[in-house]
Design an enzyme around this catalytic site. Structure first.
Site, PDB file in Angstrom:
ATOM      1  N   CYS A  79      -5.875   7.764   5.625  1.00  7.48           N
ATOM      2  CA  CYS A  79      -5.504   9.061   5.058  1.00  7.48           C
ATOM      3  C   CYS A  79      -3.981   9.132   5.063  1.00  7.48           C
ATOM      4  O   CYS A  79      -3.358   9.019   6.127  1.00  7.48           O
ATOM      5  CB  CYS A  79      -6.098  10.168   5.936  1.00  7.48           C
ATOM      6  SG  CYS A  79      -5.594  11.830   5.477  1.00  7.48           S
ATOM      7  N   CYS A 192      -3.095   9.409  -2.171  1.00 11.61           N
ATOM      8  CA  CYS A 192      -4.120  10.049  -1.339  1.00 11.61           C
ATOM      9  C   CYS A 192      -5.354   9.168  -1.487  1.00 11.61           C
ATOM     10  O   CYS A 192      -5.696   8.767  -2.612  1.00 11.61           O
ATOM     11  CB  CYS A 192      -4.397  11.462  -1.848  1.00 11.61           C
ATOM     12  SG  CYS A 192      -5.901  12.215  -1.172  1.00 11.61           S
TER      13      CYS A 192
HETATM   14  N1  DGL Z   1      -7.527  11.415   1.819  1.00  9.95           N
HETATM   15  C1  DGL Z   1      -6.374  12.141   2.162  1.00  9.95           C
HETATM   16  C2  DGL Z   1      -5.053  11.500   1.996  1.00  9.95           C
HETATM   17  O1  DGL Z   1      -5.011  10.299   1.829  1.00  9.95           O
HETATM   18  C3  DGL Z   1      -6.422  13.541   2.591  1.00  9.95           C
HETATM   19  C4  DGL Z   1      -6.552  14.578   1.576  1.00  9.95           C
HETATM   20  C5  DGL Z   1      -6.674  15.926   2.226  1.00  9.95           C
HETATM   21  O2  DGL Z   1      -7.491  16.077   3.128  1.00  9.95           O
HETATM   22  O3  DGL Z   1      -5.939  16.823   1.820  1.00  9.95           O
HETATM   23  O4  DGL Z   1      -4.050  12.155   2.020  1.00  9.95           O
END
Ligand code: DGL
Length: 289
Positions: A79, A192
Site C-alpha cells: 500500500c 496506489c
Molecule cells: N492501496 C492503497 C495504496 O496503495 C490504499 C488506498 C486507500 O486505502 O486509500 O495507496
C-alpha cells in the site's frame, strides 16, 4: 521490539487497506511460488488515503503486530499510502525483519517518458507525504521530468467496493486522467496498489482521448523482485520440493467479500478469516469463517 528468530519455512506477511495489495501479491506468487503467504486486507478501515497520518500509522502497527505474532519472516506493505506514512516506523520496530514498501514509480516514470511529462495518480495522503515529495524533488533534479500530481479522491474506495468496469468507475477515471493527458502526460504512474486492478478501464478511458502510446507504471513486479532479493540475502528463501505453498487471507471486513476478490482477481480460493484488530497493537484475534 525484538523479532523471534526467522525461518525460511515461515510465511511472508502482505497487507493493504483492502484488496489493492492483491495487485502486488500476484507478482509475488509468480516470482516466489514456493513461499507461504498471509494477506491482510484492512477493508473495515479502508480507505487509508483520506485518513489522518496517525490513524494510518496505528493501523499499520496493529496489522504488523498481528502478522509477526503469526510468525512471518518478512513484511510487504502493499500500500503506497501506508508505506509513505509508516514504513520507517515499522523498520525501527522490527529491525531484524526484511520489510518491503511500495512507492509510486517516479523513477521508472521519468525513465519511460518520451515527452518529459509524467502523471501520477495516487491518494491524497500519498501525494502529501514528506517522503514522497522528497523523492519527487530528487528525481526532478536528476532528470528534469515534470510530474503532474493527481490526487484521486474516492477512487480506491470505488475499486474496493464498486462494480468492476462500472460507469461510475469510468466516470471517475475520466475526471482524473483526462486533465493529465490534456497537459501532455505520455506516462501515468499508478501510485496506489488498487489502480492496476482496473487497468482495462484505465486503458479504455485513455483510448477515448488519444491514439498515442501512453505508458502505465505499476511497481508490483519490482516489489516482488526486491522481496526476493532481501529474502535471498537473509538466507530466508523457502526451497522448492517441500509441501505446496499456502495462501491465507484475513480481513477486517467481510470474509465473503475478500474471498470473492481472491476468486475474481486471482482465480484462487484460499481460506479467509475475519479479523478483529484493535486500533493499537494489543491482543489481535482471528476468527475462521
Ligand atoms: N492501496 C492503497 C495504496 O496503495 C490504499 C488506498 C486507500 O486505502 O486509500 O495507496
Amino acid at each position: 521490539m525484538s523479532t523471534p528468530s526467522l525461518s525460511p519455512d515461515a510465511p511472508v506477511g502482505i497487507f493493504d487497506s483492502g484488496v489493492g495489495g492483491l495487485s502486488v501479491l500476484r507478482h509475488i506468487q509468480a516470482q516466489l511460488p514456493h513461499e507461504h503467504l498471509l494477506y491482510v486486507a484492512d477493508s473495515g478501515f479502508a480507505p487509508y488515503g483520506d485518513k489522518p497520518e496517525q490513524v494510518v500509522i496505528e493501523r499499520v502497527l496493529g496489522i504488523a503486530a498481528f502478522l509477526v505474532a503469526r510468525g512471518v519472516k518478512a513484511l510487504v506493505v502493499a500500500c503506497n499510502t501506508a508505506t509513505v506514512a509508516a514504513v520507517r516506523i515499522l523498520r525501527e520496530r522490527y529491525p531484524a525483519m526484511p520489510i518491503v514498501g511500495v512507492e509510486p514509480g517516479l523513477k521508472p516514470g521519468a525513465a519511460g517518458t518520451r515527452k518529459g511529462t509524467v502523471g501520477v495518480l495516487a491518494t491524497e495522503r500519498t501525494l502529501a507525504g514528506e517522503k514522497f515529495l522528497l523523492l519527487r524533488d530528487q528525481i526532478v533534479d536528476a532528470t528534469g521530468a515534470r510530474f503532474l500530481l493527481q490526487p484521486c479522491v474516492g477512487l480506491a474506495d470505488q475499486i474496493e467496493f464498486g462494480e468492476p468496469g462500472s460507469p461510475a468507475l469510468e466516470a471517475m477515471l475520466e475526471r482524473y486522467i483526462a486533465p493529465l493527458l490534456a497537459q501532455g502526460a505520455d506516462t501515468l504512474v499508478l501510485g496506489c496498489t488498487h489502480y492496476p486492478l482496473v487497468q482495462a478501464s484505465i486503458e479504455r478511458v485513455i483510448r477515448r482521448h488519444t491514439d498515442e502510446q501512453i505508458t502505465l507504471i505499476d511497481t508490483g513486479e519490482a516489489v516482488a523482485r526486491q522481496l526476493a532479493r532481501l529474502l535471498a540475502a537473509a538466507g530466508l528463501l523457502r526451497p522448492a520440493g517441500g509441501a505446496p505453498a499456502e495462501l491465507t487471507g484475513f480481513t477486517s471486513a467481510s470474509g465473503i467479500a475478500l474471498g470473492a476478490a481472491f476468486a475474481s482477481l486471482l482465480g484462487q480460493k484460499p481460506p479467509v478469516h475475519e479479523l478483529a484488530l484493535a486500533a493499537t497493537p494489543t491482543n489481535p484475534t482471528g476468527t475462521h469463517i
